[in-house]
Design an enzyme around this catalytic site. Structure first.
Site, mmCIF file in Angstrom:
data_model
loop_
_atom_site.group_PDB
_atom_site.id
_atom_site.type_symbol
_atom_site.label_atom_id
_atom_site.label_comp_id
_atom_site.label_asym_id
_atom_site.label_seq_id
_atom_site.Cartn_x
_atom_site.Cartn_y
_atom_site.Cartn_z
ATOM 1 N N ARG A 129 -39.725 -7.419 -48.503
ATOM 2 C CA ARG A 129 -38.323 -7.031 -48.701
ATOM 3 C C ARG A 129 -38.197 -5.610 -49.253
ATOM 4 O O ARG A 129 -37.263 -4.881 -48.902
ATOM 5 C CB ARG A 129 -37.654 -8.035 -49.645
ATOM 6 C CG ARG A 129 -36.172 -7.773 -49.928
ATOM 7 C CD ARG A 129 -35.586 -8.891 -50.776
ATOM 8 N NE ARG A 129 -34.281 -8.540 -51.322
ATOM 9 C CZ ARG A 129 -33.118 -8.744 -50.720
ATOM 10 N NH1 ARG A 129 -33.108 -9.304 -49.515
ATOM 11 N NH2 ARG A 129 -31.974 -8.420 -51.287
ATOM 12 N N LEU A 186 -28.060 -5.078 -48.157
ATOM 13 C CA LEU A 186 -28.916 -6.256 -47.995
ATOM 14 C C LEU A 186 -28.292 -7.419 -48.758
ATOM 15 O O LEU A 186 -27.892 -7.262 -49.914
ATOM 16 C CB LEU A 186 -30.317 -5.995 -48.556
ATOM 17 C CG LEU A 186 -31.312 -5.229 -47.686
ATOM 18 C CD1 LEU A 186 -32.511 -4.811 -48.525
ATOM 19 C CD2 LEU A 186 -31.769 -6.077 -46.518
ATOM 20 N N SER A 187 -28.208 -8.580 -48.119
ATOM 21 C CA SER A 187 -27.749 -9.774 -48.817
ATOM 22 C C SER A 187 -28.830 -10.270 -49.773
ATOM 23 O O SER A 187 -29.990 -9.869 -49.688
ATOM 24 C CB SER A 187 -27.405 -10.878 -47.819
ATOM 25 O OG SER A 187 -26.281 -10.534 -47.050
ATOM 26 N N ALA A 188 -28.441 -11.139 -50.685
ATOM 27 C CA ALA A 188 -29.405 -11.731 -51.612
ATOM 28 C C ALA A 188 -30.413 -12.582 -50.844
ATOM 29 O O ALA A 188 -30.074 -13.192 -49.824
ATOM 30 C CB ALA A 188 -28.676 -12.591 -52.634
ATOM 31 N N GLU A 230 -21.173 -9.253 -52.209
ATOM 32 C CA GLU A 230 -21.311 -10.690 -52.346
ATOM 33 C C GLU A 230 -21.151 -11.006 -53.818
ATOM 34 O O GLU A 230 -22.063 -10.882 -54.609
ATOM 35 C CB GLU A 230 -22.656 -11.163 -51.818
ATOM 36 C CG GLU A 230 -22.729 -11.033 -50.315
ATOM 37 C CD GLU A 230 -24.121 -11.201 -49.792
ATOM 38 O OE1 GLU A 230 -24.956 -11.754 -50.502
ATOM 39 O OE2 GLU A 230 -24.359 -10.764 -48.670
#
Length: 362
Positions: free
Chosen positions: A38, A63-65, A296
C-alpha cells in the site's frame, strides 16, 4: 481519528490485522493485498501513514481506508476471467489488486475524472510491473484507465461482470449503475450512506445487501456549461490477446509449474523464500464505529450477532522463531525470484528473455 484495525508496521502486518478483524476472509483477497504494498501508492512524504487503517487524500489523489477496500474486494467475489469496471479508479491500487485475481484473460477497465490522477496511476502501475517480485507470482490483468466522468459512459458500451464505484451514488443514478452490469454480475457502491452490494439475478431482477455504513464524497455531476453537450466516455474495446501474449502466458505458466515441482521435491515452497517469523502483540478489538479522514468521514460495521461480547483483549501471539542468532542476522534474507532466474538461464536470445519477463528492470 481511528480505524477499524490497529496500525501495522508494514504491509504484511496491516493484512494480518485486517484478517484478525475479519475484513479479509478469503485466500484470493489476502494474496492480492499482500502482493501490492500500500505504501507504494503514497507520495514519499506521507508514507508513514500507509499502514494505518485510514483514508488518505492529497489534492486529487485519494485512497480509501484498507478496511473499505477489503470489504469491497470480498463483496465483488472476484474470479479469474471476469470483466471489471472501476468507476473513479484513482491511484489504480484497487484495480491492480483486482487484476491479480482476474488473470490474463480478464478485462480490467477504470474511469477517472482527473487527468493528473490517471498519470499518477499509470506511473504506479509501471512501477509495480517493473520492480515488484510479487508480479511474477501471478498472471496479471493489466488495468486500462480512461479519463472522463463516470456518469457519461457511452450507452453502447459493453456490460461488465463486476463494477465498483468509489464515490457516493445518489438514488437517481442507481439504475444507471445497474445497467452497467451483466446478468449474474455484482455491483458494489456507496448508496444512501451504505456500502451496498447489488447482484443482477435477471434482466430486471436484483438482490441488494447492505455491507457497511459509510460516508463518501458524492459523485461529481457532469458540467456542460462550456459546450452544452455531453462528453461521452468511450471505454477500451475488449480485444483478443495476441499470439505473442498467449505464448508468453503459456511459457511462463510452464516454467512456474517446473519451479513448483522442483521446490516440492526439495521441500521448498515455490517462487519465494519463506519469511522468518517474529513474536508480536495483537490487540483484538470489536469495532462498531470507525472514523475516517476527509472524504470518508464515518463508517460502522453492520453488527453481527456472532461478534465477541468482549470489547478488547490483549494477546501475546507466539510465532515460530529460529534458533537464537546475532542481531545482524535477524533480518530476513532477500527473496529469490526463481521465475526470473529460470528465464535468464534459458538458452534464448536476450530480447526473448526480456519479453518473457515483461521487460522488467529488477
Amino acid at each position: 481519528m481511528g480505524g477499524a484495525v490497529s496500525a501495522g508496521e508494514d504491509n504484511d502486518e496491516l493484512i494480518d490485522n485486517l484478517k484478525e478483524a475479519q475484513y479479509i476472509r478469503t485466500e484470493l483477497v489476502e494474496q492480492a493485498f499482500r502482493a501490492i504494498d500500500r505504501a507504494d501508492y503514497y507520495l514519499e512524504e506521507f508514507k508513514d501513514n500507509a499502514y494505518k487503517d485510514l483514508a488518505w487524500k492529497h489534492g486529487n489523489i485519494h485512497l480509501s481506508a484498507p478496511c473499505i477496500y477489503s470489504e469491497v474486494m470480498e463483496a465483488l467475489d472476484l474470479q479469474p476471467g471476469l470483466s471489471f469496471l472501476n468507476l473513479g479508479s484513482g491511484t489504480g491500487y484497487l484495480s491492480s489488486m483486482v487484476g491479480l485475481i482476474l488473470g490474463p484473460f480478464g478485462v480490467n477497465h477504470g474511469v477517472e475524472l482527473h487527468s493528473d490522477v490517471i498519470e499518477y496511476a499509470k506511473q504506479k502501475l509501471d512501477f509495480f510491473i517493473k520492480t515488484s517480485d510479487s508480479f511474477d507470482k501471478f498472471e496479471f490483468c493489466e488495468p486500462s484507465f480512461v479519463i472522463g466522468n463516470c456518469l457519461e459512459i457511452s450507452p453502447d458500451c459493453t456490460q461488465y461482470d463486476r463494477v465498483y464505484c468509489g464515490a457516493g451514488v445518489q438514488k437517481e443514478h442507481e439504475d444507471y449503475m445497474k445497467n452497467l452490469l451483466k446478468v449474474g454480475g455484482i455491483l458494489v457502491m456507496p448508496l444512501e450512506e451504505k456500502l451496498t452490494k447489488i447482484t443482477r439475478t435477471g434482466p430486471s431482477a436484483w438482490e441488494t445487501k447492505k455491507i457497511l455504513a459509510v460516508s463518501f464524497a458524492p459523485l461529481i455531476q457532469p458540467n456542460h456549461a462550456d459546450s452544452g453537450k455531453s462528453r461521452l466516455v468511450h471505454l477500451p474495446p475488449v480485444a483478443v490477446r495476441s499470439l505473442q501474449d498467449l505464448a508468453r502466458i503459456a511459457i511462463r505458466g510452464t516454467i512456474k509449474k517446473i519451479i513448483h515441482q522442483e521446490a516440492m521435491s526439495k521441500g521448498g515452497n515455490g517462487l519465494k523464500n519463506p519469511p522468518r517469523f517474529k513474536r508480536r502483540r495483537v490487540r483484538r478489538r470489536r469495532m462498531e464505529t470507525i472514523v475516517f479522514l476527509d472524504k470518508e468521514v464515518f463508517a460502522s460495521r453492520i453488527s453481527n450477532p456472532s461478534d465477541d461480547n468482549n470489547n478488547s483483549e490483549d494477546i501475546e501471539e507466539e510465532r515460530p522463531e529460529e534458533e537464537e542468532t546475532k542481531p545482524s542476522e535477524l533480518k530476513p534474507d532477500p527473496p529469490v525470484n526463481f521465475l526470473r532466474e529460470k528465464v535468464l538461464s534459458l538458452p534464448l536470445p536476450d530480447p526473448l528473455k526480456y519479453y518473457l519477463l515483461y521487460y522488467r528492470e529488477k
